[in-house]
Design a protein around this motif. Structure first.
Motif, PDB file in Angstrom:
ATOM      1  N   PRO A 198       0.810  -1.234   0.000  1.00 23.80           N
ATOM      2  CA  PRO A 198       0.000   0.000   0.000  1.00 23.80           C
ATOM      3  C   PRO A 198       0.841   1.280   0.000  1.00 23.80           C
ATOM      4  N   CYS A 199       2.137   1.154   0.263  1.00 23.20           N
ATOM      5  CA  CYS A 199       3.041   2.301   0.143  1.00 23.20           C
ATOM      6  C   CYS A 199       3.771   2.183  -1.188  1.00 23.20           C
ATOM      7  N   ASN A 200       3.462   3.066  -2.124  1.00 20.89           N
ATOM      8  CA  ASN A 200       4.080   3.038  -3.453  1.00 20.89           C
ATOM      9  C   ASN A 200       5.227   4.035  -3.459  1.00 20.89           C
ATOM     10  N   GLN A 218      -2.272   9.709  -2.767  1.00 16.54           N
ATOM     11  CA  GLN A 218      -3.538  10.179  -3.315  1.00 16.54           C
ATOM     12  C   GLN A 218      -3.975  11.400  -2.521  1.00 16.54           C
ATOM     13  N   GLU A 219      -4.286  12.488  -3.236  1.00 15.54           N
ATOM     14  CA  GLU A 219      -4.648  13.746  -2.576  1.00 15.54           C
ATOM     15  C   GLU A 219      -5.893  14.335  -3.226  1.00 15.54           C
ATOM     16  N   PRO A 220      -6.692  15.063  -2.462  1.00 17.60           N
ATOM     17  CA  PRO A 220      -7.867  15.711  -3.050  1.00 17.60           C
ATOM     18  C   PRO A 220      -7.448  16.828  -4.016  1.00 17.60           C
ATOM     19  N   GLU A 221      -8.265  17.065  -5.000  1.00 18.99           N
ATOM     20  CA  GLU A 221      -7.969  18.153  -5.938  1.00 18.99           C
ATOM     21  C   GLU A 221      -7.902  19.473  -5.180  1.00 18.99           C
ATOM     22  N   GLY A 222      -6.923  20.287  -5.506  1.00 16.64           N
ATOM     23  CA  GLY A 222      -6.739  21.555  -4.826  1.00 16.64           C
ATOM     24  C   GLY A 222      -5.853  21.468  -3.607  1.00 16.64           C
ATOM     25  N   HIS A 223      -5.333  20.270  -3.311  1.00 12.15           N
ATOM     26  CA  HIS A 223      -4.444  20.140  -2.146  1.00 12.15           C
ATOM     27  C   HIS A 223      -3.240  21.059  -2.308  1.00 12.15           C
ATOM     28  N   PHE A 224      -2.838  21.686  -1.211  1.00 14.74           N
ATOM     29  CA  PHE A 224      -1.663  22.555  -1.207  1.00 14.74           C
ATOM     30  C   PHE A 224      -0.752  22.119  -0.073  1.00 14.74           C
ATOM     31  N   LEU A 339      -0.903   6.363 -16.702  1.00 13.34           N
ATOM     32  CA  LEU A 339      -2.159   6.734 -16.034  1.00 13.34           C
ATOM     33  C   LEU A 339      -2.884   5.503 -15.495  1.00 13.34           C
ATOM     34  N   LYS A 340      -2.830   4.415 -16.232  1.00 16.76           N
ATOM     35  CA  LYS A 340      -3.508   3.193 -15.817  1.00 16.76           C
ATOM     36  C   LYS A 340      -2.933   2.666 -14.498  1.00 16.76           C
ATOM     37  N   ILE A 341      -1.610   2.729 -14.339  1.00 17.24           N
ATOM     38  CA  ILE A 341      -0.994   2.282 -13.089  1.00 17.24           C
ATOM     39  C   ILE A 341      -1.483   3.145 -11.925  1.00 17.24           C
ATOM     40  N   MET A 346      -5.007   3.908  -7.030  1.00 17.03           N
ATOM     41  CA  MET A 346      -6.081   4.619  -6.345  1.00 17.03           C
ATOM     42  C   MET A 346      -7.361   3.798  -6.222  1.00 17.03           C
ATOM     43  N   GLY A 347      -7.347   2.558  -6.717  1.00 23.13           N
ATOM     44  CA  GLY A 347      -8.520   1.703  -6.639  1.00 23.13           C
ATOM     45  C   GLY A 347      -9.612   2.048  -7.621  1.00 23.13           C
ATOM     46  N   LEU A 348      -9.275   2.777  -8.678  1.00 21.56           N
ATOM     47  CA  LEU A 348     -10.280   3.186  -9.654  1.00 21.56           C
ATOM     48  C   LEU A 348     -10.534   2.126 -10.714  1.00 21.56           C
ATOM     49  N   ILE A 349      -9.595   1.213 -10.905  1.00 23.00           N
ATOM     50  CA  ILE A 349      -9.758   0.101 -11.840  1.00 23.00           C
ATOM     51  C   ILE A 349      -9.269  -1.165 -11.149  1.00 23.00           C
TER      52      ILE A 349
END
Length: 369
Positions: A198-200, A218-224, A339-341, A346-349
């Motif tokens: 789980p740590c990439n 993995q971060e939310p959009e707009g993360h600063f 992008l696929k990796i 992120m568990g999207l695929i």
């Protein structure tokens, strides 16, 4: 010719074009011509390209060469694979290399100047007018000049792309960040070490004394991420790290040493890569996520192929069409599969065999460009 952008792709293009007999001017918007001070992985196809443009020895004098890649999986850090990749530049040279970005820029910048390219810093293109026979350029400092060809090597947020292809896809945030930090290199690091889920993360040799650790989160959009607290933030992103990583993560203590960036991507998959006498290369066309470690490699190869095709064809547009045709399969493989990796991480695929994909990528990169 005018090359817009003094980064990896632009400098390589200048060297390759000068070696083909073209006169080249580079403009770079950053007056200090700075790059952030961490490293970059350069795989076997890049080492071959460095030899092709005549800079391999100076390049390797500042780099750490290696042949071996080792992959560890899971919280236990179980070794899944360890392999060597081919030495494409010749048996006397390493297959891969890690190098500090500022050292790579110095090598390429010195070579571009030695090849005859002129470099103007703190200057951008304010306007271009292509009349079919040439391109009239007005610069941000008020100067004007006419060029046979303009090469847009100005990155993912390319102003050149926006000028010639205003309806082209815009860069998008992928949902991940990459964090990097320089550390002393351990004696037993014999090549790149990759750690999967789980740590990439990964450890990459960079010089005889330094390596860099990279970490994907993995971060939310707009993360600063402010500088203050960056070291603790990077350490916190290492969820269930492999035991081999723990002592290196504990050594991430200096906030200013952390380089953290959102991973963004753009790919002109269905659009032309040129309009008239203005052509795009590198991240201006196909900025990819770092998961296959080939973003810079694809820009470097673009530069070599573009120079070859311009030397081969009488008409610029014929050269540009040939350049895109030669590059499309390789860059689309890198752009889409990188992008696929990330999407899998992120568990999207659903999960898939990244090792098999890596092997396929290596075989492709070993082929001619």
């Amino acid at each position: 010719m005018l090359v817009v952008g003094g980064g990896i792709g632009g400098l390589t293009a200048a060297i390759a074009l000068c070696r083909k007999g073209f006169s080249v001017q580079i403009v770079e918007r950053d007056p200090s011509w700075s790059v952030y001070g961490v490293g970059i992985i350069q795989q076997m196809n890049v080492v071959r390209a460095m030899k092709e443009i005549g800079v391999l020895d100076s390049y390797l004098s500042k780099a750490r060469g290696f042949d071996r890649s080792t992959i560890f999986v899971g919280p236990g850090g179980v070794q899944e694979a360890s392999f060597e990749t081919p030495r494409l530049a010749g048996p006397e040279y390493p297959s891969n290399a890690g190098i500090r970005r500022k050292d790579l820029q110095e090598v390429l910048g010195d070579a571009a100047k030695a090849a005859g390219a002129s470099i103007r810093l703190g200057v951008t293109v304010a306007a271009m007018a292509d009349d079919g026979a040439g391109v009239d350029v007005t610069f941000s400092d008020g100067a004007t000049a006419r060029f046979d060809i303009v090469v847009g090597a100005d990155g993912i947020y390319s102003r050149t792309r926006a000028a010639i292809l205003p309806d082209a896809p815009k860069p998008r945030y992928t949902g991940q960040w990459v964090w990097r930090y320089n550390l002393p290199i351990p004696a037993d690091l014999d090549g790149i070490h990759i750690f999967a889920g789980p740590c990439n993360a990964g450890l990459v040799p960079m010089t005889d004394d330094l390596m860099y650790l990279f970490l994907v989160s993995q971060e939310p959009e707009g993360h600063f991420q402010p500088v203050e607290g960056a070291a603790a933030a990077m350490r916190s992103r290492a969820r269930m790290p492999a035991p081999q990583l723990v002592p290196h993560l504990d050594a991430i203590t200096e906030d200013a040493g952390v380089v953290a960036r959102p991973i963004e991507a753009v790919f002109l998959e269905h659009q032309p890569w040129h309009v008239g006498r203005v052509v795009l290369i590198g991240d201006a066309v196909h900025a990819s996520s770092p998961h296959l470690a080939q973003g810079a490699g694809m820009a470097i190869e673009d530069a070599l192929v573009l120079a070859e095709e311009l030397a081969r064809h009488d008409r610029p547009e014929a050269a540009f069409d040939a350049y895109r045709a030669r590059r499309f399969d390789r860059v689309s493989h890198v752009a889409l599969n990188s992008l696929k990796i990330g999407e899998m991480q992120m568990g999207l695929i659903p999960p898939f065999d990244v090792g098999a994909l890596t092997g396929q990528t290596i075989r492709m990169m070993c082929g001619p460009i």
